[in-house]
Enzyme design. Structure first.
Site, PDB file in Angstrom:
ATOM      1  N   HIS A  66       0.834  -1.219   0.000  1.00  0.00           N
ATOM      2  CA  HIS A  66       0.000   0.000   0.000  1.00  0.00           C
ATOM      3  C   HIS A  66       0.863   1.261   0.000  1.00  0.00           C
ATOM      4  CE1 HIS A  66      -3.289  -2.727   1.352  1.00  0.00           C
ATOM      5  NE2 HIS A  66      -2.332  -3.254   2.111  1.00  0.00           N
TER       6      HIS A  66
ATOM      7  N   SER B   1      16.243  20.319 -17.869  1.00  0.00           N
ATOM      8  CA  SER B   1      15.148  21.268 -18.104  1.00  0.00           C
ATOM      9  C   SER B   1      15.709  22.479 -18.825  1.00  0.00           C
ATOM     10  CB  SER B   1      14.561  21.692 -16.762  1.00  0.00           C
ATOM     11  OG  SER B   1      13.877  22.919 -16.888  1.00  0.00           O
TER      12      SER B   1
ATOM     13  N   LYS C 218      17.596  20.680 -12.705  1.00  0.00           N
ATOM     14  CA  LYS C 218      16.784  19.484 -12.919  1.00  0.00           C
ATOM     15  C   LYS C 218      17.551  18.347 -13.583  1.00  0.00           C
ATOM     16  CE  LYS C 218      13.020  18.950 -12.103  1.00  0.00           C
ATOM     17  NZ  LYS C 218      11.823  19.324 -12.866  1.00  0.00           N
TER      18      LYS C 218
ATOM     19  N   GLU D 167       9.623   7.952 -17.674  1.00  0.00           N
ATOM     20  CA  GLU D 167       8.280   8.479 -17.909  1.00  0.00           C
ATOM     21  C   GLU D 167       7.742   8.010 -19.257  1.00  0.00           C
ATOM     22  OE1 GLU D 167       8.000  12.735 -15.820  1.00  0.00           O
ATOM     23  OE2 GLU D 167       9.819  12.447 -16.977  1.00  0.00           O
TER      24      GLU D 167
END
Ligand code: ARG
Length: 465
Positions: free
Chosen positions: A157, A278, A284, A291
Site C-alpha cells: 500500500h 530542463s 533538474k 516516464e
C-alpha cells in the site's frame, strides 16, 4: 492491361480515393523479407510437385533474391495502385520473368500468403525480443549482485512494511521478465504453424505439398483447417497481449523508480546519460526515459484493444478488415522492443543511494512483523502477539521512538523470563537475519537464487551494457 492482379473482371479502373483507402503498402513494406522467403519456398514446392520445372523454380528463386536486393538498395518504386507488398513483389517478378513470373501465385491466395508472412515476422520478432529480455534480466541481475547487501524498505500500500534485500527486489523483476519470456515462447508454438496452402479459404484443387513448404520455412506444424487458418489472427492478439504484459511490467517498474528518484524518496540514482534536463530550471535531472516507458505502455495496451475489437465481428473467413492487424502488431513490437533495449543499460548503471536509505531505515517499524513472529515462536498466540505489537507501535508513535527504545518492562510483560530474545530481532539488520522461509528475502535464500540466475542467464552474458 490493368496493373491489378485482379484486373480481369473489371471494366472501369479503380477510383484513386479507393486505391488510397485500401492500400497497405505504406505499412506492410517491412514484410518484404518474409514475403520473399515464403515465395521462394512456395516456388520450390511447385517444382517438387511438378507444377514448375526445377529450372523454372530456380529462376523464380533467383529473381526474388534480386528483388530483395533492389528493395534493400531503395530501387523498388512503391505505388498505392499496387496495394500491398505481395502485389509489388509479384509485379516486379513479372517485369523480370514475364510469363514465368505469372506462374508464382499458383495454388495460393494473398489471404494465406499474408498470414504466412505475418507469422514469419512475429516468429522473428519473438526471437529478437527474447534476447532483449534476457539482457534486461542480466541488467537486473548485475544490479542485484552489485547492491546485494543494501537493505531496502519493502512496501505494501506504499507504506513501509518489512525490510528486503536489494538483490531480492531486483530478482523479483528477473522473475517477471522470465514469465514474459516463457509466455512468448508458448505463443510462438501457435505462431509456428504453416498457413500457406489454405489458398483463399477452401484449399486448392492443385496437388500442392504443404508439408514441403512447412519444412522449408521451419514451421513445426501445418494448419489442419483452411477456413480456420485464413481467418485466424489469434496468434497476433496473443502476441500483442504478451507485449502488453511486458509493457505493464516495465511501466510499473518505471513508476516505482520515478518515485525513488524524487527528493522525497531519495533512493536511487539514475545514470546521467539516461536522464534529461530542463530548459529553464538548471538544477533538474529528469527521468524522462522512465516516464516515456510508462507513457508508451498506453500505446501498446491500445494496440491490444485494437486487435480484439478488430476481430470481434468478423464472419468466416478472410475479410479485408484483417489488413488492419499489421499497424497494431508492428507498433506494439517496435515500442516494446525499444523500451526493453533502453531499460537494460539504464538498470545496469543505476545505483542505490546506500547512505540515504540507511539513514531512514529504522523509521516505519520495518521490524514490527519480525517482533510479532518472535513472540509467536516463544509461545504467544498469533492474534495476541499481533495485538501486543500493535499496542507497542502506538506507544512508540506517541513517544516518537523506535521499538528497540521501549523500556525493558514491556518485554518482560510480554515474555516473562525470556525477554532478552527480542533484542536478537529488533532493529532492521536483526529482523533481516531472521527470515528463513523458501523464496523469502532471507540472505541465504537470496544467495541461492542469485547463483541459480547467474547460471540460467550465463549465455552471451557479455551482451549486458
Ligand atoms: N493487403 C492485404 C492484407 O494485408 C492482403 C490480402 C488481400 N486479400 C484480398 N482478398 N483482397 O490483408
Amino acid at each position: 492491361m490493368s496493373q491489378k492482379t485482379w484486373g480481369g473482371r473489371f471494366a472501369a479502373p479503380t477510383d484513386r480515393l479507393v486505391e488510397q483507402f485500401t492500400e497497405s503498402i505504406s505499412f506492410d513494406q517491412r514484410l518484404y523479407p518474409q514475403d520473399i522467403r515464403a515465395s521462394q519456398a512456395h516456388a520450390r514446392m511447385l517444382a517438387s510437385v511438378g507444377i514448375l520445372t526445377p529450372a523454372e523454380a530456380e529462376r523464380i528463386v533467383a529473381a526474388l533474391g534480386e528483388i530483395r536486393a533492389d528493395i534493400e538498395q531503395g530501387r523498388m518504386e512503391y505505388s498505392t495502385a499496387l496495394e500491398d507488398i505481395h502485389t509489388h513483389i509479384e509485379a516486379a517478378l513479372i517485369r523480370r520473368l514475364g510469363d514465368l513470373g505469372r506462374k508464382l501465385h499458383t495454388g495460393r491466395s494473398r489471404n494465406d500468403q499474408v498470414v504466412t508472412d505475418v507469422k514469419l515476422w512475429v516468429r522473428d520478432s519473438i526471437d529478437e525480443l527474447d534476447g532483449l529480455l534476457a539482457n534486461l534480466q542480466r541488467a537486473f541481475l548485475s544490479l542485484a549482485d552489485r547492491e546485494r547487501d543494501v537493505i531496502l524498505p519493502g512496501y505494501t500500500h506504499m507504506q513501509r512494511a518489512q525490510p528486503i534485500l536489494a538483490a531480492h527486489y531486483c530478482l523479483a523483476y528477473v522473475e517477471k521478465f522470465q514469465r514474459d519470456r516463457e509466455r512468448l515462447i508458448d505463443c510462438r508454438k501457435r505462431v509456428n504453424v504453416l498457413s500457406l496452402g489454405a489458398a483463399a479459404l477452401a484449399g486448392t484443387s492443385l496437388p500442392i505439398d504443404r508439408h514441403f513448404v512447412a519444412k522449408e520455412l521451419g514451421f513445426e506444424g501445418v494448419a489442419r483447417n483452411s477456413l480456420d487458418v485464413s481467418s485466424d489472427r489469434d496468434f497476433a492478439a496473443e502476441f500483442v497481449f504478451c507485449l502488453s504484459l511486458i509493457a505493464i511490467h516495465l511501466s510499473s517498474w518505471a513508476e516505482e523508480w520515478i518515485l525513488w528518484t524524487t527528493t522525497e524518496f531519495d533512493t536511487i540514482e539514475l545514470p546521467d546519460e539516461f536522464c534529461t534536463g530542463s530548459s529553464i530550471m538548471p538544477h533538474k535531472k529528469n527521468p524522462d526515459v522512465l516516464e516515456l516507458t510508462r507513457g508508451k505502455t498506453a500505446r501498446v495496451v491500445g494496440h491490444l484493444q485494437h486487435l480484439l475489437v478488430l476481430l470481434k465481428g468478423l464472419p468466416m473467413a478472410y475479410n479485408r478488415d484483417l489488413q488492419e492487424d499489421k499497424p497494431a502488431i508492428f507498433d506494439a513490437f517496435d515500442t516494446v522492443s525499444r523500451t526493453v533495449a533502453v531499460a537494460a543499460p539504464l538498470v545496469a548503471k543505476a545505483k542505490f543511494k546506500r547512505e540515504r536509505i540507511a539513514e531512514r531505515l529504522e523509521n516505519g517499524f520495518l521490524d514490527a512483523t519480525s517482533l510479532m513472529e518472535c513472540l509467536i515462536a516463544n509461545g504467544v498466540p498469533m492474534r495476541t502477539a499481533h495485538e501486543s505489537v500493535g499496542g507497542l507501535v502506538r506507544e512508540c508513535e506517541s513517544k516518537n521512538c523506535r521499538l528497540v527504545d521501549l523500556p525493558a518492562e514491556r518485554w518482560e510483560t510480554l515474555l516473562p523470563g525470556k525477554a532478552s530474545v527480542v533484542f536478537r530481532i529488533l532493529g532492521v539488520q536483526n529482523a533481516m537475519k531472521a527470515f528463513q522461509s523458501y523464496g523469502s528475502t532471507a540472505p541465504t535464500q537470496v544467495d541461492q537464487q542469485l547463483a541459480a540466475w547467474r547460471e540460467m542467464l550465463k549465455e552471451n552474458s557479455d551482451q549486458v551494457a
